[in-house]
Design a protein around this motif. Structure first.
Motif, mmCIF file in Angstrom:
data_model
loop_
_atom_site.group_PDB
_atom_site.id
_atom_site.type_symbol
_atom_site.label_atom_id
_atom_site.label_comp_id
_atom_site.label_asym_id
_atom_site.label_seq_id
_atom_site.Cartn_x
_atom_site.Cartn_y
_atom_site.Cartn_z
ATOM 1 N N ARG A 226 0.829 -1.215 0.000
ATOM 2 C CA ARG A 226 0.000 0.000 0.000
ATOM 3 C C ARG A 226 0.862 1.263 0.000
ATOM 4 N NH1 ARG A 226 -3.258 -2.861 4.182
ATOM 5 N NH2 ARG A 226 -5.066 -3.756 3.112
ATOM 6 N N ILE A 227 2.047 1.160 0.584
ATOM 7 C CA ILE A 227 2.947 2.315 0.635
ATOM 8 C C ILE A 227 3.815 2.403 -0.620
ATOM 9 C CG2 ILE A 227 4.885 3.365 1.876
ATOM 10 C CD1 ILE A 227 3.813 2.001 4.423
ATOM 11 N N TRP A 228 4.386 1.274 -1.010
ATOM 12 C CA TRP A 228 5.438 1.310 -2.010
ATOM 13 C C TRP A 228 4.965 1.122 -3.443
ATOM 14 C CZ3 TRP A 228 10.078 3.193 -1.419
ATOM 15 C CH2 TRP A 228 10.591 3.317 -0.129
ATOM 16 N N VAL A 229 3.857 0.427 -3.674
ATOM 17 C CA VAL A 229 3.392 0.277 -5.051
ATOM 18 C C VAL A 229 3.062 1.632 -5.678
ATOM 19 C CG1 VAL A 229 1.551 -0.641 -6.513
ATOM 20 C CG2 VAL A 229 2.659 -2.120 -4.833
ATOM 21 N N LEU A 274 -3.115 8.805 -8.405
ATOM 22 C CA LEU A 274 -4.147 7.915 -8.930
ATOM 23 C C LEU A 274 -3.991 6.480 -8.426
ATOM 24 C CD1 LEU A 274 -4.342 9.099 -12.661
ATOM 25 C CD2 LEU A 274 -5.921 9.624 -10.803
ATOM 26 N N THR A 275 -2.769 6.093 -8.101
ATOM 27 C CA THR A 275 -2.529 4.702 -7.719
ATOM 28 C C THR A 275 -2.913 4.420 -6.275
ATOM 29 O OG1 THR A 275 -0.675 4.660 -9.274
ATOM 30 C CG2 THR A 275 -0.797 2.859 -7.704
ATOM 31 N N ILE A 276 -2.836 5.414 -5.406
ATOM 32 C CA ILE A 276 -3.122 5.182 -3.977
ATOM 33 C C ILE A 276 -4.519 4.603 -3.764
ATOM 34 C CG2 ILE A 276 -3.512 6.339 -1.766
ATOM 35 C CD1 ILE A 276 -1.164 8.148 -2.408
ATOM 36 N N PRO A 277 -5.605 5.230 -4.252
ATOM 37 C CA PRO A 277 -6.932 4.622 -4.036
ATOM 38 C C PRO A 277 -7.101 3.287 -4.763
ATOM 39 C CG PRO A 277 -7.088 6.523 -5.508
ATOM 40 C CD PRO A 277 -5.714 6.532 -4.948
ATOM 41 N N TRP A 278 -6.473 3.142 -5.912
ATOM 42 C CA TRP A 278 -6.569 1.878 -6.662
ATOM 43 C C TRP A 278 -5.945 0.738 -5.877
ATOM 44 C CZ3 TRP A 278 -2.665 -1.167 -9.015
ATOM 45 C CH2 TRP A 278 -3.142 -2.182 -9.859
ATOM 46 N N VAL A 279 -4.779 0.977 -5.292
ATOM 47 C CA VAL A 279 -4.113 -0.066 -4.509
ATOM 48 C C VAL A 279 -4.922 -0.385 -3.254
ATOM 49 C CG1 VAL A 279 -2.067 -0.586 -3.125
ATOM 50 C CG2 VAL A 279 -1.815 0.438 -5.393
ATOM 51 N N ARG A 280 -5.449 0.617 -2.596
ATOM 52 C CA ARG A 280 -6.251 0.364 -1.389
ATOM 53 C C ARG A 280 -7.473 -0.483 -1.714
ATOM 54 N NH1 ARG A 280 -6.098 6.425 1.378
ATOM 55 N NH2 ARG A 280 -3.932 6.282 2.186
ATOM 56 N N GLY A 281 -8.096 -0.204 -2.848
ATOM 57 C CA GLY A 281 -9.253 -1.004 -3.236
ATOM 58 C C GLY A 281 -8.900 -2.432 -3.573
#
Length: 502
Positions: A226-229, A274-281
């Motif tokens: 969640r942090i690094w991706v 854009l990637t932060i919410p995508w990864v969390r989901g």
């Protein structure tokens, strides 16, 4: 038991279907390629009429179309192989994406003007007549196409740029002697045989080591992801923004260095946000395993593959149609091209774009499997590291003025992630070699019994995760590409000159 037997039968049926499909493609591909060559000849007949030397344009058009087919069959595998080997894309999906992006890059960003490769190889003092210049270009184009075709049949990914360079060297020497060649250029190309794969391998290994340290070796891989991706996707976004500005779009839009850097920083920020919410989901209920975390890299890998293909189409279409454009200009002007820059007619560009896409679809799967599956085992994370390493290495080399080959970089990156993975897998096994009878040849653990030493040696043997024979065969193909295409080109130059009476 019955279920196992059914599964085996179904697997055999799938294998039979795959074999039938490959056999059908193998039978149909040459026929479709021949139709394409005949179509280009027909087009050239109606386009190139009106000059006493127009028949040379017709012949050169067919040769350029043949070269474009071979570029699609061989060169594109470097971009598609990692995604297919990682199972991020099926072969059909990879072929479709590559064909669209390669053709799009060639047509949209191929540029209106190309620099003939002879400008950096043949000295400006060399005086060439129109027919001699045309013969040099035709011989170089045909020899490079034949060499790339042979390399594809042998399953060796080679640099098409080096093939064309070797062709120009051979025919240039045949036409004007050894003094006509700018030999420092050839020295830089020879240096790229070592620089390119080493840089690509080191960069890919460094990226994989970074992913291992920040995500895969952590106790809670999902939280680390969640942090690094998002950070890694931001890096990819920024790098590919700069890569496209410097390589993919350079023929249609010239960026200043500070503009390239600013564009990279902006796109990196957009990619991260854009990637932060995508990864969390995606990670809401994800299992804490490497395989599950690896799925987060699938979409970035597909995007990276598509962008690499677009940039490749924009840049390498000139290898197929640059010499043809020079021949068309020489015939039209009635003189050899001395300034190195020629206008690229849209019909010439279209032949290159369609030829690359068709060559990929008809003949590309074999080399794609070689790059993606037969050197080392890839997954989404390793494929991502290979694709990103290829783009970063090209950017660094361009900034430093180092001579590199994108083909060699991509293959070196595949070897790099394979050797790093092999190194991690073999940690803790110190025995170097033990005979089958248990007699130590060399060991750092003298307190182990022969049986334990044999067991460790056998485990080490099972952990060779990179196929060495591919390294030697591919390296040999790289080294002999320039001299082989040069010798073939010289022979073709003399044969063409005798045939056409020049």
């Amino acid at each position: 038991m019955a279920k196992s037997a059914i599964d085996k039968d179904l697997k055999r049926v799938d294998q039979l279907k795959a074999a039938t499909r490959d056999s059908s493609r193998a039978m149909a591909a040459p026929g479709l390629a021949l139709i394409f060559l005949l179509a280009t000849l027909t087009w050239a007949i109606f386009t190139a009429s009106g000059s006493p030397l127009s028949y040379l344009v017709m012949i050169a058009t067919v040769i350029a179309a043949y070269m474009a087919l071979n570029i699609g069959a061989n060169d594109v595998a470097n971009n598609m192989g990692p995604a297919v080997g990682a199972r991020a894309l099926t072969m059909g999906g990879a072929l479709a994406i590559a064909a669209i992006c390669e053709a799009g890059g060639a047509l949209l960003a191929g540029g209106d003007v190309v620099s003939t490769i002879s400008r950096s190889i043949i000295t400006p003092e060399t005086t060439l007549g129109t027919t001699a210049f045309i013969m040099i270009m035709m011989a170089a184009l045909l020899s490079s196409a034949l060499w790339v075709n042979l390399a594809t049949l042998l399953g060796a990914p080679v640099s098409t740029t080096h093939s064309v360079v070797g062709g120009v060297v051979g025919s240039g020497i045949a036409a004007a002697g050894f003094g006509a060649i700018i030999w420092p250029t050839m020295g830089k190309i020879a240096a790229s045989w070592v620089i390119s794969p080493v840089l690509g391998g080191v960069m890919a290994a460094a990226l994989l080591a970074l992913v291992n340290a920040t995500i895969l070796f952590k106790p809670n891989k999902v939280d680390a992801a969640r942090i690094w991706v998002p950070v890694l996707v931001a890096l990819m976004s920024g790098v590919f923004a700069m890569y496209m500005a410097m390589k993919g779009l350079k023929r249609v839009w010239s960026f200043e260095p500070h503009e390239v850097l600013f564009l990279g920083l902006v796109l990196a920020g957009v990619g991260w946000a854009l990637t932060i919410p995508w990864v969390r989901g995606r990670t809401g209920r994800m299992e804490n395993t490497n395989k599950q975390v690896g799925t987060l890299f699938r979409v970035p890998l597909i995007f990276a593959t598509a962008l690499l293909s677009f940039a490749h189409g924009a840049n390498d279409v000139a290898n197929a149609v640059g010499p043809l454009a020079a021949i068309v200009a020489a015939v039209g002007n009635g003189a050899a091209i001395s300034d190195g820059a020629v206008t690229l007619p849209i019909w010439v560009l279209a032949i290159g774009a369609l030829g690359i896409a068709l060559g990929l679809a008809l003949f590309g799967p074999r080399l794609i499997r070689t790059v993606g599956e037969q050197i080392t085992k890839l997954n989404e994370i390793r494929g991502y590291c290979v694709a990103l390493a290829a783009a970063i290495t090209v950017l660094i080399a361009s900034a430093l003025g180092l001579p590199v080959s994108s083909t060699h970089i991509a293959i070196g990156a595949v070897f790099g992630v394979g050797f790093l993975r092999e190194g991690f897998s073999n940690r803790g096994i110190r025995n170097k070699a033990v005979s089958p009878e248990g007699v130590f040849l060399k060991t750092s653990h003298l307190n182990k019994t022969p049986e334990e030493a044999v067991s460790n040696f056998q485990k080490r043997q099972r952990r060779y995760l990179v196929r060495r024979q591919h390294a030697f065969s591919i390296g040999a193909a790289w080294v002999i590409t320039v001299p082989a295409s040069a010798l073939l080109s010289a022979a073709l130059y003399f044969a063409m000159s005798a045939l056409f009476g020049f």
